[in-house]
Design an enzyme around this catalytic site. Structure first.
Site, PDB file in Angstrom:
ATOM      1  N   HIS A   1      -0.706   4.574   7.189  1.00 34.45           N
ATOM      2  CA  HIS A   1      -0.011   5.251   6.097  1.00 34.45           C
ATOM      3  C   HIS A   1       0.286   6.688   6.518  1.00 34.45           C
ATOM      4  O   HIS A   1      -0.356   7.212   7.426  1.00 34.45           O
ATOM      5  CB  HIS A   1      -0.867   5.238   4.828  1.00 34.45           C
ATOM      6  CG  HIS A   1      -1.326   3.878   4.433  1.00 34.45           C
ATOM      7  ND1 HIS A   1      -2.611   3.417   4.693  1.00 34.45           N
ATOM      8  CD2 HIS A   1      -0.677   2.851   3.827  1.00 34.45           C
ATOM      9  CE1 HIS A   1      -2.730   2.178   4.256  1.00 34.45           C
ATOM     10  NE2 HIS A   1      -1.576   1.802   3.739  1.00 34.45           N
TER      11      HIS A   1
ATOM     12  N   SER B   1       0.791  -1.230   0.000  1.00 33.48           N
ATOM     13  CA  SER B   1       0.000   0.000   0.000  1.00 33.48           C
ATOM     14  C   SER B   1       0.820   1.275   0.000  1.00 33.48           C
ATOM     15  O   SER B   1       0.331   2.318  -0.436  1.00 33.48           O
ATOM     16  CB  SER B   1      -0.944   0.019   1.208  1.00 33.48           C
ATOM     17  OG  SER B   1      -0.215  -0.060   2.414  1.00 33.48           O
TER      18      SER B   1
ATOM     19  N   ASP C   1      -3.829   7.914   7.957  1.00 32.46           N
ATOM     20  CA  ASP C   1      -5.024   7.148   8.303  1.00 32.46           C
ATOM     21  C   ASP C   1      -4.757   6.055   9.341  1.00 32.46           C
ATOM     22  O   ASP C   1      -5.575   5.175   9.527  1.00 32.46           O
ATOM     23  CB  ASP C   1      -5.629   6.512   7.048  1.00 32.46           C
ATOM     24  CG  ASP C   1      -4.671   5.532   6.378  1.00 32.46           C
ATOM     25  OD1 ASP C   1      -3.553   5.332   6.894  1.00 32.46           O
ATOM     26  OD2 ASP C   1      -5.032   4.954   5.335  1.00 32.46           O
TER      27      ASP C   1
END
Length: 373
Positions: A348, A43, A345
């Site tokens: 991240h 991610s 978040d």
């Protein structure tokens, strides 16, 4: 000679880092040192593969406010804006890397194979350990197979592939942290997670060997972040035991020691790969210490010192993060100034933090190694 050329590239990158994000597209011609970038990972590098694998819209990073700072809409990047790979491309004078799953995309300047939620180990290997990969079956092994299919369709021969990739940069990660995350949040102990490290590092090392087979001469292999400092872990493993936290940053020591253990094994593997492949430049990217540098200089760098471990996009708890109310869900607010926050978040980081990590990596490489033109 390859090392010297690569270091010259790094210096050039450093002098171009003063650009403003909004004007990043106005950079001059691309560097002659490399003309393509190939990215693998999860991610922290995905520019849109998972949202194309899962077009139902259930992927959190597919919805606003992800992408709000730079793109003004969600692109599949798990941040409010640009990622490390985006800054790498911009500083090289290259366009943003298109995700491999984007139909009809222009891959003339490289491909992004990274997928949010991906693991270093195949999902079948994890399943044998009773560990599920909840977001995607696209492990590093699958991404490397995508690469092989791509090169087999674009190269006429191994020699042709080697020539085409002589000026390419291969970014192999960051990957591996999801393997441990899934294990720990599914009930495995720290010791059990540590036992996975040789296999995880072995999968990454195998990835380096595979890209070299297709002509890679410059490979960057990032280590894992100190995720024990991230709101996601701080919330999930919150405890009243003060000895579980380090004194300097109030990060979870056991979780960070797992990252350190992984990174040490990864660096040992890289050293072996360098010996086996003397004509290939293989560099370890120290994401761990880059992130700790931001924590240590938070006030100087303009971050809100009272919120350095809180999520910008989140709600509730000591870390502004709730395990059942993720960013982009209805009713989850966003902080008014993301540039004052390190975490976006919970797992991240913000665009501004990614930019600073990228700058630290470039500077750190130069301070460690001699430079010649």
């Amino acid at each position: 000679m390859a090392n010297l050329t690569f270091l010259s590239l790094v210096l050039t990158l450093l002098f171009l880092l003063n650009f403003q994000v909004r004007n990043a597209h106005k950079l001059g011609p691309k560097f002659p040192y490399f003309d393509k970038i190939y990215q693998f990972g999860a991610s922290k590098a995905d520019t849109g593969n998972l949202i194309r694998e899962n077009p139902s819209g259930s992927t959190l990073c597919a919805r606003f406010p992800y992408g709000e700072t730079f793109f003004m809409n969600a692109t599949g990047r798990c941040s409010n804006g640009l990622l490390i790979i985006d800054y790498t491309a911009l500083s090289a004078g290259l366009p943003f890397l298109k995700p491999y799953k984007e139909i009809g995309a222009d891959f003339s300047n490289g491909v992004n194979f990274a997928v949010t939620g991906a693991t270093a180990l195949p999902v079948e290997t994890l399943a044998a350990m009773n560990i599920l990969s909840p977001y995607t079956r696209t492990s590093l092994h699958v991404q490397l197979d995508w690469m092989a299919s791509f090169f087999n369709s674009t190269c006429h021969s191994n020699t042709d592939c080697a020539e085409r990739n002589a000026n390419s940069l291969f970014m192999l990660g960051e990957i591996g942290s999801n393997d441990y995350t899934y294990a720990l949040f599914q009930g495995k102990s720290i010791q059990e997670a540590k036992q996975m490290v040789p296999q995880v590092v072995g999968a990454i090392a195998n990835g380096v060997r595979r890209v070299i087979q297709f002509g890679a001469t410059r490979v960057v292999v990032p280590g894992n972040f100190p995720v024990g400092c991230f709101p996601f872990y701080l919330t999930g493993f919150q405890t009243n035991d003060s000895t579980a936290y380090d004194e300097q940053f109030h990060c979870l020591k056991d979780i960070n020691n797992l990252s350190i253990y992984h990174n040490e094994h990864l660096q040992q593997a890289i050293d072996e790969l360098k010996t086996q492949n003397p004509k290939t430049t293989i560099i370890y990217a120290d994401y761990y210490n880059a992130f700790l540098w931001i924590l240590s200089k938070a006030q100087l760098l303009g971050f809100d010192v009272n919120s350095i471990q809180k999520a910008c996009c989140g709600i509730g708890g000591n870390y502004n993060f709730n395990m059942s109310k993720f960013c982009s869900m209805p009713g989850v607010p966003v902080c008014p100034n993301p540039y004052r926050y390190i975490s976006w978040d919970g797992i991240h980081v913000t665009q501004h933090a990614y930019k600073l990590i990228f700058e630290w990596l470039m500077h750190n490489s130069l301070t460690k190694l001699p430079l010649h033109f």
